[in-house]
Design an enzyme around this catalytic site. Structure first.
Site, PDB file in Angstrom:
ATOM      1  N   GLY A  40      -1.833   3.723   3.826  1.00 55.14           N
ATOM      2  CA  GLY A  40      -2.912   3.570   2.852  1.00 55.14           C
ATOM      3  C   GLY A  40      -4.041   2.667   3.320  1.00 55.14           C
TER       4      GLY A  40
ATOM      5  N   SER B  61       0.862  -1.192   0.000  1.00 56.83           N
ATOM      6  CA  SER B  61       0.000   0.000   0.000  1.00 56.83           C
ATOM      7  C   SER B  61       0.890   1.231   0.000  1.00 56.83           C
ATOM      8  CB  SER B  61      -0.859   0.030   1.259  1.00 56.83           C
ATOM      9  OG  SER B  61      -0.074   0.390   2.382  1.00 56.83           O
ATOM     10  N   ASP B  62       0.331   2.399  -0.259  1.00 59.42           N
ATOM     11  CA  ASP B  62       1.093   3.616   0.008  1.00 59.42           C
ATOM     12  C   ASP B  62       1.061   3.845   1.525  1.00 59.42           C
ATOM     13  OD1 ASP B  62       2.555   5.917  -0.155  1.00 59.42           O
ATOM     14  OD2 ASP B  62       1.490   6.706  -1.879  1.00 59.42           O
ATOM     15  N   ALA B  63       1.887   4.778   1.977  1.00 57.55           N
ATOM     16  CA  ALA B  63       2.055   4.958   3.421  1.00 57.55           C
ATOM     17  C   ALA B  63       0.707   5.233   4.089  1.00 57.55           C
ATOM     18  CB  ALA B  63       3.021   6.110   3.691  1.00 57.55           C
TER      19      ALA B  63
END
Ligand code: BGC
Length: 761
Positions: free
Chosen positions: A291, A287-289
């Site tokens: 996320g 995931s993105d941070a």
């Protein structure tokens, strides 16, 4: 870590961790798939639910005060660590993983190594302006070599988001507006970061991000929702991601935002149907941070448990930093809310990458090697070449450039002229101390005998501070008062008065582009344009050197400053490369990978738009806006040289081809000037009718060619079904229509050398 310690670690692993193998891994070359699978299954069979979830959990390292990755690692609760950049600490943590955790599974250390680790290359948008994928590949290769030596296994790059809105700050991180150019650059970076195979020595795991269509944020506002129809996703936003998959990228990162009302990190169509089932991506998705936690904030998931279930169910394997998986996943599996097989599949994908990366054999960084790798002078040489090749000569009236080395005095004016951080640009690795050669220093080194004076003029600064400022080294300066700014303005003009030639170095600070760095204006920030006017009013030759990470609407400069060099944020060797180009030791040959609009109000502006009932050239076209021309300030593909080129003899070898068959296009390129130089031969097509309306032009081939004065070279392109097919909205599938095509070849997206191609059933 010294060699004998490595050996000890390997012995510990092979005896202690069932991770190890039935057969030893090959000394060179990739670990065979069967062996990877066997090793993964052997491990998986021994793992508890909690240990499985641990492998899907990425935790913060040193960046956050109070972060204690060692505790999670010891319990088998963290498969990866990010936001740490310290070789000794990497080895300490790794020791906890491979000696103290039950299964001794090594940790994967990830960090954003975007355009260099110690040696900083031009920002990715600039690298795309080279139109030379081999340069981008070598830059990524150097970045990988340095990062891996320092203990990093995984970079969150390349960012392959297509960006057609110059307001969006993250346009700096990608290859610009075009899917064809973007795909070439995506693949080149994957090859550079990962080397010939995943796990190649001195290389890192790459990560294609942010899947997908993050660059289409509404209004260019970072993180805002994206509404893009499937046809445009598949024809424009997805190709660079698919190119990364074809190049063997080992990981993907999901984007933050809603894609057509479903957050990318919880979007099963995106992460499973397209990425895995259609494209056959074998790696893992992070995931993105934060996320996964964000799925709750975004009003998609009911609570964090729901977020965990839906993210994993969508096809997201590893969670970055929000702690949702360790909180809920094991329980959800026990309760039957998450299928155990789904969890196992995600763990398999992560472990397979760890095995392929050779982490079980060489978990540690060799601390004795780091300094020499980082100081390798070959890296600086590559960075200088890359910077030279990425620069775009936007304007050069009356051959103002190149300047003569006999010039007696120069005034180097502007807030960016002597700034190391802004020369290196957006996205430094954490803890990096800017060390660039500034433009002022580069000019002084180039002309040791000349009198070179400098004045920065008034400072420029964001109105809303950057959330990343806290990570920048050095003391924070208070803003200039209006009086100080005025004094700096006057001093800059006075300084310029005493010189034969004025070099104005202007643009944007590093923190004015990048994440959370969008703008509602594309003008030169602060009083720069006013200063530029005052400098031009002195009546001396003025050269504008732009340092920036996005297109700028420099309308006044484009008509009044005789020479403009787009140097982007050129990296460690930036100042030397600017001096090389200004004085003709390097001939500019870069081309814009993005359209430069005349105003932020024109965004998104891109060349590959569809035709309308009042196309370019028709009387209705120019009344699109009543307050100015709707056309670009500089078109996509634009870039001048110190020499001149002509194109001739454009031929389509078989003007009629059957659908599915390739057509060959040739053109002769001649250097008609008096110095050697590079031209980027660009091939555009337009499908004249078909199942759907197609863009007025689309780039379908390019080649950067170096020619001596008077030299001619025939350049050949193949237009095959790959280039001529598209996702049809009306058909709901990929089609190659039997249709007539315009073909143009030339030096930018307005090329007018024309031929026709007919595709028949
Ligand atoms: C960015 C990503 C980056 C991640 C880790 C996020 O804020 O969107 O591009 O890789 O942080 O630093």
């Amino acid at each position: 870590m010294r060699n004998h310690q490595w050996a000890a670690a390997v012995i510990a692993l092979t005896c202690g961790a069932g991770a190890a193998s039935a057969a030893p891994p090959p000394a060179t070359g990739p670990i065979p798939d069967r062996q990877v699978a066997q090793r993964v299954e052997a491990l998986l069979a021994r793992m508890t639910l909690e240990e499985k979830v641990g492998q899907l959990t990425q935790v913060a390292g040193g960046l956050f005060p109070g972060a204690k990755p060692e505790e999670a690692i010891r319990k088998g609760g963290a498969g990866s660590v990010l936001w740490l950049n310290d070789t000794r600490k990497f080895n300490e943590l790794q020791k906890v993983a491979v000696e103290e955790s039950r299964l001794k599974i090594p940790v994967l250390f990830g960090l954003d190594v975007i355009h260099g680790y110690r040696t900083i290359f031009p920002v990715p948008l600039a690298m795309a302006a080279s139109w030379d994928p081999s340069v981008h590949e070598r830059a990524a290769d150097v970045a990988a070599r340095e990062a891996r030596a320092a203990g990093i296994h995984w970079t969150f790059a390349p960012m392959v988001d297509i960006a057609r809105d110059a307001r969006w700050g993250r346009i700096v991180e990608g290859a610009g507006e075009d899917p064809y150019l973007g795909s070439a650059m995506a693949a080149a970076q994957v090859r550079g970061f990962q080397g010939p195979y995943l796990g190649a020595p001195d290389h890192v795991l790459a990560c294609a991000k942010h899947f997908g269509a993050y660059g289409a944020a509404e209004g260019g506002r970072d993180y805002d929702p994206v509404y893009v129809p499937e046809g445009r996703l598949r024809n424009v936003y997805f190709p660079p991601f698919q190119a990364a998959v074809k190049a063997g990228v080992g990981s993907f990162m999901s984007a933050y935002m809603d894609l057509n009302d479903v957050p990318a990190g919880g979007n099963r169509w995106l992460l499973t149907d397209v990425l895995r089932k259609e494209w056959g991506f074998p790696g893992f998705v992070v995931s993105d941070a934060m996320g996964v936690g964000n799925l709750v904030t975004m009003g998609f998931a009911k609570d964090r448990a729901d977020a965990a279930r839906r993210a994993l169910g969508a096809g997201l394997d590893m969670e970055m930093a929000s702690g949702v998986f360790p909180e809920h996943l094991a329980r959800l599996v026990k309760e039957g809310a998450v299928p155990a097989a789904q969890l196992d599949d995600a763990v398999r994908r992560v472990l397979a990458v760890k095995v392929r990366m050779g982490l079980f054999e060489t978990p540690y960084a060799d601390e004795t090697r780091v300094a020499s790798v980082l100081a390798d002078p070959a890296h600086r040489a590559e960075a200088r070449l890359a910077a030279q090749r990425s620069m775009v000569l936007l304007r050069n009236e009356k051959k103002t450039l190149p300047l003569a080395k006999t010039v007696a005095s120069l005034a180097v004016i502007g807030p960016l002229a002597d700034s190391r951080a802004d020369t290196e640009g957006s996205w430094m690795v954490f803890g990096h101390v800017p060390a660039a050669v500034t433009v002022l220093e580069g000019l002084r080194a180039k002309l040791p005998a000349a009198k070179i004076a400098h004045a920065p003029g008034p400072e420029i600064r964001r109105r809303v501070p950057s959330m990343f400022d806290q990570f920048m080294p050095g003391p924070k300066k208070p803003p200039q008062t209006p009086e100080q700014a005025e004094a700096a303005f006057q001093q800059a003009v006075e300084t310029a008065k005493g010189a034969d030639v004025v070099i104005a170095v202007m643009g944007e600070l590093a923190n004015m582009s990048g994440e959370a760095a969008s703008r509602a204006s594309l003008d030169l920030p602060g009083r720069q344009e006013e200063l530029l006017k005052a400098l031009v009013a002195l009546g001396k030759p003025v050269v504008l050197v732009l340092l920036n990470g996005r297109p700028l609407s420099i309308n006044w400069a484009a008509e009044n400053v005789p020479a403009i060099l787009e140097a982007w944020q050129p990296g460690t060797e930036g100042g030397n490369a600017v001096a090389d180009v200004l004085f003709g030791d390097a001939v500019p040959g870069g081309k814009l990978p993005v359209t430069f609009p005349r105003s932020a109000g024109h965004a998104p502006l891109y060349y590959a738009h569809n035709l309308t009932h009042s196309p370019e050239g028709s009387p209705m076209y120019n009344v699109r806006y009543w307050d100015g021309a709707p056309t670009p300030l500089f078109p996509f593909g634009h870039g001048l040289s110190y020499t001149s080129f002509s194109f001739a003899n454009l031929k389509v070898a078989t003007p009629q081809v059957k659908a599915g068959a390739p057509a060959t296009v040739t053109v002769d390129l001649t250097n008609t000037g008096s110095v050697a130089g590079d031209e980027v031969v660009q091939l555009y097509v337009h499908q004249k009718s078909g199942s759907d309306s197609r863009p007025v032009r689309e780039l379908k081939g390019f080649r950067r060619v170096s020619l001596a004065p008077g030299e001619t070279q025939a350049v050949t392109f193949t237009l095959g079904p790959e280039q001529l097919r598209y996702w049809s909205t009306s058909q709901g599938k990929w089609v190659q229509d039997a249709a007539a095509f315009d073909v143009w070849v030339g030096s930018d997206s307005t090329a007018n050398l024309h031929a026709e191609l007919q595709v028949v059933p």
